[in-house]
Design a protein around this motif. Structure first.
Motif, PDB file in Angstrom:
ATOM      1  N   GLU A  38      34.015  38.699  47.104  1.00  0.00           N
ATOM      2  CA  GLU A  38      34.069  37.557  46.637  1.00  0.00           C
ATOM      3  C   GLU A  38      33.341  36.277  47.462  1.00  0.00           C
ATOM      4  OE1 GLU A  38      37.878  36.241  44.556  1.00  0.00           O
ATOM      5  OE2 GLU A  38      37.735  38.374  43.766  1.00  0.00           O
ATOM      6  N   ILE A  39      32.975  35.248  46.996  1.00  0.00           N
ATOM      7  CA  ILE A  39      32.540  34.240  47.980  1.00  0.00           C
ATOM      8  C   ILE A  39      33.382  32.854  47.327  1.00  0.00           C
ATOM      9  CG2 ILE A  39      30.589  32.575  48.679  1.00  0.00           C
ATOM     10  CD1 ILE A  39      28.673  34.757  47.409  1.00  0.00           C
ATOM     11  N   ILE A  40      33.719  32.527  48.208  1.00  0.00           N
ATOM     12  CA  ILE A  40      34.694  31.239  47.968  1.00  0.00           C
ATOM     13  C   ILE A  40      34.000  29.874  48.635  1.00  0.00           C
ATOM     14  CG2 ILE A  40      37.056  30.033  48.467  1.00  0.00           C
ATOM     15  CD1 ILE A  40      38.404  32.594  48.916  1.00  0.00           C
ATOM     16  N   LEU A  41      33.789  28.982  47.982  1.00  0.00           N
ATOM     17  CA  LEU A  41      33.338  27.737  48.058  1.00  0.00           C
ATOM     18  C   LEU A  41      34.126  26.665  48.380  1.00  0.00           C
ATOM     19  CD1 LEU A  41      30.218  27.139  45.500  1.00  0.00           C
ATOM     20  CD2 LEU A  41      30.191  28.335  47.827  1.00  0.00           C
ATOM     21  N   VAL A  42      33.989  26.085  49.881  1.00  0.00           N
ATOM     22  CA  VAL A  42      35.133  25.131  50.209  1.00  0.00           C
ATOM     23  C   VAL A  42      34.121  23.972  50.748  1.00  0.00           C
ATOM     24  CG1 VAL A  42      36.914  24.538  51.895  1.00  0.00           C
ATOM     25  CG2 VAL A  42      36.635  26.915  50.946  1.00  0.00           C
ATOM     26  N   GLY A  43      34.837  22.912  50.665  1.00  0.00           N
ATOM     27  CA  GLY A  43      34.106  21.641  51.095  1.00  0.00           C
ATOM     28  C   GLY A  43      33.261  20.884  50.106  1.00  0.00           C
ATOM     29  N   GLY A  44      33.440  19.538  50.132  1.00  0.00           N
ATOM     30  CA  GLY A  44      32.537  18.989  48.971  1.00  0.00           C
ATOM     31  C   GLY A  44      31.155  19.182  48.782  1.00  0.00           C
ATOM     32  N   SER A  45      30.430  19.435  49.797  1.00  0.00           N
ATOM     33  CA  SER A  45      29.162  19.708  49.877  1.00  0.00           C
ATOM     34  C   SER A  45      28.570  20.986  48.812  1.00  0.00           C
ATOM     35  CB  SER A  45      28.250  19.612  51.021  1.00  0.00           C
ATOM     36  OG  SER A  45      28.537  18.296  51.887  1.00  0.00           O
ATOM     37  N   ARG A  62      21.360  29.513  45.803  1.00  0.00           N
ATOM     38  CA  ARG A  62      21.094  30.284  47.008  1.00  0.00           C
ATOM     39  C   ARG A  62      21.951  31.442  47.331  1.00  0.00           C
ATOM     40  NH1 ARG A  62      17.615  29.050  51.274  1.00  0.00           N
ATOM     41  NH2 ARG A  62      18.187  30.723  52.184  1.00  0.00           N
ATOM     42  N   LEU A  63      23.231  31.346  47.243  1.00  0.00           N
ATOM     43  CA  LEU A  63      24.257  32.234  47.426  1.00  0.00           C
ATOM     44  C   LEU A  63      24.124  33.339  46.218  1.00  0.00           C
ATOM     45  CD1 LEU A  63      27.248  30.079  48.660  1.00  0.00           C
ATOM     46  CD2 LEU A  63      26.068  31.814  49.946  1.00  0.00           C
ATOM     47  N   PHE A  64      23.846  32.877  45.202  1.00  0.00           N
ATOM     48  CA  PHE A  64      23.650  33.999  44.147  1.00  0.00           C
ATOM     49  C   PHE A  64      22.631  34.786  44.339  1.00  0.00           C
ATOM     50  CE2 PHE A  64      21.983  35.300  40.124  1.00  0.00           C
ATOM     51  CZ  PHE A  64      22.967  36.037  39.449  1.00  0.00           C
ATOM     52  N   ASP A  65      21.387  34.367  44.883  1.00  0.00           N
ATOM     53  CA  ASP A  65      20.298  34.852  45.210  1.00  0.00           C
ATOM     54  C   ASP A  65      20.357  36.014  46.406  1.00  0.00           C
ATOM     55  OD1 ASP A  65      18.707  33.467  43.274  1.00  0.00           O
ATOM     56  OD2 ASP A  65      17.723  32.303  44.564  1.00  0.00           O
ATOM     57  N   GLU A  88      28.138  35.321  41.183  1.00  0.00           N
ATOM     58  CA  GLU A  88      28.439  33.849  41.180  1.00  0.00           C
ATOM     59  C   GLU A  88      29.647  33.686  42.400  1.00  0.00           C
ATOM     60  OE1 GLU A  88      27.482  31.003  39.672  1.00  0.00           O
ATOM     61  OE2 GLU A  88      25.798  31.905  38.199  1.00  0.00           O
ATOM     62  N   PRO A  89      29.347  32.590  43.178  1.00  0.00           N
ATOM     63  CA  PRO A  89      30.562  32.349  43.998  1.00  0.00           C
ATOM     64  C   PRO A  89      31.534  31.627  43.168  1.00  0.00           C
ATOM     65  CG  PRO A  89      28.522  30.831  44.445  1.00  0.00           C
ATOM     66  CD  PRO A  89      28.338  31.830  43.400  1.00  0.00           C
ATOM     67  N   HIS A 147      27.222  27.121  35.261  1.00  0.00           N
ATOM     68  CA  HIS A 147      27.405  28.532  36.098  1.00  0.00           C
ATOM     69  C   HIS A 147      28.884  28.904  35.683  1.00  0.00           C
ATOM     70  CE1 HIS A 147      23.772  28.940  38.549  1.00  0.00           C
ATOM     71  NE2 HIS A 147      23.741  27.507  38.251  1.00  0.00           N
ATOM     72  N   LYS A 148      28.789  30.420  35.663  1.00  0.00           N
ATOM     73  CA  LYS A 148      30.361  31.010  35.644  1.00  0.00           C
ATOM     74  C   LYS A 148      31.437  30.513  36.705  1.00  0.00           C
ATOM     75  CE  LYS A 148      31.883  35.603  36.272  1.00  0.00           C
ATOM     76  NZ  LYS A 148      31.347  37.062  36.252  1.00  0.00           N
ATOM     77  N   ASN A 149      32.583  30.502  36.305  1.00  0.00           N
ATOM     78  CA  ASN A 149      33.707  29.900  36.897  1.00  0.00           C
ATOM     79  C   ASN A 149      33.473  28.446  37.427  1.00  0.00           C
ATOM     80  OD1 ASN A 149      34.360  32.412  37.592  1.00  0.00           O
ATOM     81  ND2 ASN A 149      33.391  32.856  39.319  1.00  0.00           N
TER      82      ASN A 149
END
Ligand code: AMP
Length: 579
Positions: free
Chosen positions: A307-314, A323-326, A331-332, A392-394
């Motif tokens: 799994e990828i977790i996105l943190v931080g407003g940016s 890019r992470l999906f690619d 999906e993150p 996007h999903k999620n």
């Protein structure tokens, strides 16, 4: 009640405080705002300012304001604020004291204990300085936890099976990426990497420079030295950036920005998301390089990450998700507010120490990706039904996203819009959930811009509108059950595709349509490897060709297990070539 331990995210740009009450995590708001900018200042009357007010005066009175103090923590440095010197611990203590007061106001009594998060790379000296800042603020720091650990706790506390997560944390001023292992509420950081001077502020700066160039070219004005006008531009730039996360174009307007040669200058400038993405491309590439270094540090490759977790407003910037999906092929997660995730994890850790029970943090998200089809590429070939994801999903519900498209023919008077649900790069492999045609478009050359907006609410109702940018003419439809899983006829289609996987009669046999994620990833990797052929040595190319052949054989036999090893080795070579 006095046993409450507060959770604090003491960030470079922003800070937050949270507690767990009745099993639920609450981010405590101050006058309606959950985020306290990490700015400290001295006001006109000599009073201490913290947060928004200090941030507002920063551009006009930098000598009386301190920002990003976290970068100096643990150093034997002093900062000057209104002619007096302060240690980094003292400035941080001012922010902590404010967060403590916000929490005390909320619970109605005094509080003395906190869990504070720190970056995974923080040295002992930096951690010690953070602990001291807590003490100065009147807080016993019962534990310091790593920021990626806090984020992973939010997503993984309730899971029993072990998971490897990549925590991609891009805030205002810093980027950190960590690989963590999570099992039964225990988080272990396997590796971390990052850049202490890379974040949303740099993105803002790119837009500021773009505006400066525009003012220079259009009005012959140099804005440097005009403090107030500059402050307005900086704010307008950030605002434009935020809107570009949801819209394909923004209009930057600042009336009476300044006077030049006796005439007032009004700023009016349109910025396209694609132009903005070009401006920040080098920064995003740098984060991807760091991500690969972190993976290498953990002796893992992209395929090992669950799994990828996105943190931080940016991380709300759409091209980061893409890019992470690619790179990873899935999906993150970003369903927990990326600004608040670390503070929530800190509060969860605090509650665990205090012996409180915690419910998992659940929010409503869309389980599918929604998008449209457009003329594009599939497997390197032009293809009329390339899937273009829009929501996007999620994504947290409700969600509204827009994307711009262009007509392909001169004098094209109509565009047929198809809406699909699914994840496949070939739109025809996804489920078509709606379709309409926007007609009577202007008789103009190819390149007429049509903005497509998808708006999905909590009840699964999807509102779709297409708007001709030049005329404002719009057509829309509403799809009532966008989230419900399958309509009967779609169910039949899905059944056929699955049967195809097992080679049953009457099944759809198109291999591409029933391909697994591992196979899709392998194909992507082959494409990537082939794109590098022109730039690699003959020896590397030979190794790559051998691996590609092995992968192709695995793909033909449909045996995913046979893909793993050659895919990993090819990934390693590509990584080595790109780093
Ligand atoms: P953090 O330090 O995690 O609070 O992140 C703050 C940074 O996130 C700032 O640079 C914000 O401008 C940026 N940010 C917040 N919301 C968005 C958004 N919707 N799109 C892009 N950047 C955002």
């Amino acid at each position: 009640m006095s046993d409450i331990i507060i959770g604090i995210d003491l960030g470079t740009t922003n800070s937050e405080v949270a507690i767990v009450e009745n099993g639920k995590v609450t981010i405590i708001a101050d006058a309606g705002k959950k985020i306290l900018p990490s700015f400290v200042g001295i006001g006109d009357g000599g009073e201490i300012l913290v947060g928004e007010t200090a941030r507002n005066q920063y551009l006009v009175y930098p000598e009386r304001t301190v920002k990003s103090i976290k970068r100096l923590m643990g150093q034997d440095a002093q900062v000057v604020m209104a002619d007096r010197q302060y240690s980094p611990q003292e400035i941080s203590a001012v922010i902590l004291k404010r967060l403590k007061a916000i929490a005390e106001d909320y619970v109605g009594h005094s509080l003395s204990k906190a869990v504070i998060t720190v970056p995974a790379y923080f040295s002992d000296a930096q951690r010690q300085a953070t602990r001291e800042a807590g003490e100065i603020a009147g807080l016993e720091v019962v534990r310091m936890i790593n920021e990626p650990t806090a984020a992973a706790l939010v997503y993984g506390a309730g899971q029993s099976e072990a998971k490897r997560m990549l925590v991609y944390d891009l805030g205002g001023g810093t980027f950190d990426v960590s690989v963590v292992n999570v099992q039964a509420g225990v988080v272990e950081v396997l590796s971390s990497h990052g850049d202490n001077h890379l974040g949303g502020d740099d993105f803002d700066q790119q837009i500021v420079e773009h505006i400066q160039n525009h003012l220079r070219e259009q009005h012959g004005v140099e804005i440097e030295g005009h403090g107030k006008a500059m402050a307005r531009i900086v704010r307008a730039a950030e605002n434009a950036k935020l809107r570009l996360s949801d819209e394909p174009f923004v209009q930057i307007e600042e009336e009476y920005l300044l006077e030049h040669g006796g005439t007032p200058i009004h700023l009016t400038l349109e910025l396209a998301r694609s132009t903005y993405e070009d401006m920040i491309a080098d920064y995003i590439n740098a984060t991807m390089d760091a991500t690969h270094i972190a993976l290498k540090g953990a002796k893992l490759t992209a395929t090992d990450i669950d799994e990828i977790i996105l943190v931080g407003g940016s991380t709300r910037t759409p091209c980061i998700r893409e890019r992470l999906f690619d790179e990873f092929g899935f999906e993150p997660h970003g369903e927990v507010d990326p600004d608040l995730c670390v503070a929530m994890g800190a509060a969860m850790q605090a509650a665990m120490i205090a012996g409180q029970s915690i419910d998992t943090v659940l929010v409503d998200v869309t389980p599918y990706t929604y998008g449209t089809s457009a003329l594009g590429y599939l497997d390197g070939m032009p293809y009329p039904y390339q899937f273009v994801p829009i929501i996007h999903k999620n994504s947290v519900l409700p969600v509204r996203k827009s994307e711009a498209f262009m007509t392909h023919q001169d004098g094209q008077r109509a565009v047929n819009v198809r809406i699909y649900q699914g994840e496949d790069p070939d739109a025809l492999n996804n489920i078509e959930i709606g379709e309409f045609t926007i007609e009577d478009l202007l008789d103009v050359p190819a390149g007429n811009i049509i903005t497509l907006t998808l708006d999905l609410d909590l009840n699964g109702i999807l509102h779709v509108s297409a708007r001709e940018k030049a005329s404002g003419m719009e057509k829309s439809i509403t799809i009532n059950n966008a989230i419900s899983r399958f309509a009967p006829e779609e169910l039949a289609g899905a059944k056929r595709r699955i049967e195809g996987l097992f080679g049953e009669e009457g099944a759809e046999t198109d291999a591409d349509r029933s391909e697994s994620a591992a196979a899709a990833e392998a194909r992507n990797l082959i494409k990537k490897a082939e794109s590098l052929f022109d730039t690699v040595s003959a020896e590397d190319k030979e190794d790559m060709v051998d691996l590609i052949e092995t992968i192709m054989a695995g793909l033909e036999s449909g045996n995913d297990a046979a893909l793993r090893e050659p895919v990993e080795r090819l990934n390693d070579i590509i990584y080595y070539l790109e780093s």
